[in-house]
Design an enzyme around this catalytic site. Sequence first.
Site, PDB file in Angstrom:
ATOM      1  CB  CYS A  52      -0.961  -0.037   1.184  1.00 25.19           C
ATOM      2  SG  CYS A  52      -0.206  -0.360   2.787  1.00 25.19           S
ATOM      3  N   GLY A 106       2.849   0.340   3.953  1.00 26.84           N
ATOM      4  CA  GLY A 106       3.005  -1.101   4.076  1.00 26.84           C
ATOM      5  C   GLY A 106       2.759  -1.637   5.461  1.00 26.84           C
ATOM      6  CD1 TRP A 107       1.465   1.604   8.389  1.00 23.36           C
ATOM      7  CD2 TRP A 107       3.566   1.699   9.133  1.00 23.36           C
ATOM      8  NE1 TRP A 107       1.772   2.918   8.571  1.00 23.36           N
ATOM      9  CE2 TRP A 107       3.063   3.014   9.038  1.00 23.36           C
ATOM     10  CE3 TRP A 107       4.863   1.521   9.593  1.00 23.36           C
ATOM     11  CZ2 TRP A 107       3.821   4.137   9.378  1.00 23.36           C
ATOM     12  CZ3 TRP A 107       5.603   2.646   9.928  1.00 23.36           C
ATOM     13  CH2 TRP A 107       5.095   3.925   9.818  1.00 23.36           C
ATOM     14  CG  ASP A 108      -2.312   1.022   8.482  1.00 18.38           C
ATOM     15  OD1 ASP A 108      -2.449   0.588   9.634  1.00 18.38           O
ATOM     16  OD2 ASP A 108      -1.849   2.153   8.234  1.00 18.38           O
ATOM     17  NE  ARG A 109      -4.129   1.233   2.143  1.00 18.17           N
ATOM     18  CZ  ARG A 109      -4.046   2.305   1.328  1.00 18.17           C
ATOM     19  NH1 ARG A 109      -4.933   2.457   0.355  1.00 18.17           N
ATOM     20  NH2 ARG A 109      -3.084   3.190   1.494  1.00 18.17           N
ATOM     21  NE  ARG A 134      -2.971   3.128  11.233  1.00 16.68           N
ATOM     22  CZ  ARG A 134      -2.095   4.096  11.028  1.00 16.68           C
ATOM     23  NH1 ARG A 134      -2.090   5.164  11.825  1.00 16.68           N
ATOM     24  NH2 ARG A 134      -1.219   4.032  10.041  1.00 16.68           N
TER      25      ARG A 134
END
Length: 579
Positions: free
Chosen positions: A320, A323-326, A372
Amino acid sequence: MAGAWGCPQAGSAERPLAELLLEFSRAQYRAKDGGGGAGSSSKVERIEKRCLDLFARDYCYSLIQNVNGEICGHYPRQIVFLEYESKDRDQNMFESTVQVSKLQELMNRSKMARCRGRFVCPVILYKGKHICRSATLAGWGELYGRTGYNYIFSGGSDDAWADTEDLSEEDTVFRNADSQLFDRVRGHDIKLLRYLSVRYICDLMVENKKVKFGLNVTSSEKVDKAQRYADFALLSIPYPGCEFFKEYKDRAYRAEGLVFNWKQDYVDAPLSIPASLTQPLNIAWSEYQSWDLVQQTRNYLKLLISLINGNDDSGLLIHCISGWDRTPLFIALLRLSLWADGLIHASLDPAEILYLTVAYDWFLFGHMLVDRLSKGEEIFYFCFNFLKHITSEEFSVAQLQRRKSLQPGFTVEDICMLKQRHQGSTTSVSSDFSLLLESSPRAAGCFASEATELLPAGVQAQPTCRKSRRASPQTVLWSRTSHSEDRLPDQEAKSSNSSSANQSDALLRVGSSPLEVPRPRLVPAAARGSRLEQVRSAFLAAYRSTIGLRAVPPSPSSLGGLLEQFARGVGLRGSSSTL
């Protein structure tokens, strides 16, 4: 630590996950900070060690040392490179030709090419193919603004960008310098992708480039002006960012009927998939903007499963922006889906694969759970709660391969019918169909009962395998390139000297002993749903007893919300508590 669990059989099996979630909810993992906040070093070390133990159950692997975040500040301190499955080693089925020292060198050189230095990193090994993760390509602002490991990005969310000089990317003064810099940096990135035999690049961004304060701060392969990535299969599969999952939480954690607003100004990346890759799936891709979050996630996962089960030996990259959520969302869903089919991590039970997925795919790769949760962007919770939507046989690899032709003129059903013609012929079954069975778990299932009868007494069944060693997928794709620097040196002397060579490179190769090698097993399609439901139930119980679901306050704009606020203000009602 909370002792009460949502299920009656609480015990030692659940305790490690609870400790992991508590640590995860307190601080973001950062390799360069020793793994976490003050006083958490020993806890992080236990998490890391448990992950390595779980990987070693089924794989022989090497470790790429990143102890102080030298390569990437928010990647694991020990990056696991899976070389081959343990059972493959014992039966000479597969031997990786990737030199880990060469791999680490390429990672070091290519990290500048991607946002926040989050380079292409292999995390799943499936049928000899590497499934990788990364951030998107860095834009000119980050490349010029970064010195050593000091990024222009702060440590906060995607919205926290450091100030950059107000220069236009199109400024003719910098155009030539930009081109030379991108050629060099992205050239290293491409070499790494080729070395890992990655062909498919799946971009989850809803933007072509990430824009902040009017500046292009990140880019992506699909809009690279020099078309450096033209030799790869580029798939633009836009998926809502973590901000959208605030709406998921506000709807009492219901994803059904939740549709992303594709009309927003910053959304400019349409869905784009090569036609040849969409045909087997029978999905109306042109209607993607009408899909709710459930349907969109399901369809994207089907696409990823189809890609890694192609007839070629190509790997896959998912990314994404940062590179640390989706990215961990789909990496985790892929890992759990393949595990549910019995195709990877075959020796792990539901509690163990859950721990590995949470710890390695989310925690150790830097997902900012604390941030988050504070914003209500609960994409992490969504990931594991979503497992209830992929329990059906349509997500099974066996189901996917059922309709694929294994050889010209033959389908799995044809092969299954042939068992009646070869009753009592051990040679026919083992020689004529060994390669077909290897590539089709469903076909192998057709012969499972027959094989038991055909083998002599006292002989245990073994997985079908090629008799001779063959070039690995890494060699197959790499050999098609013309870059001399990508060539691998001879590896004839890969024996007793390998350990000393690895030590000099600060690398460690690990593998489970022959006594620990699990027997391969084919999971019936009906069992897939049960296995995933066990994982989901274990996660929900642990999550609620440690982090807790947040109650959704009524909207202040509504009459009910105003009355609720008034009641709280005068003390007629207490504040919201966790569910």
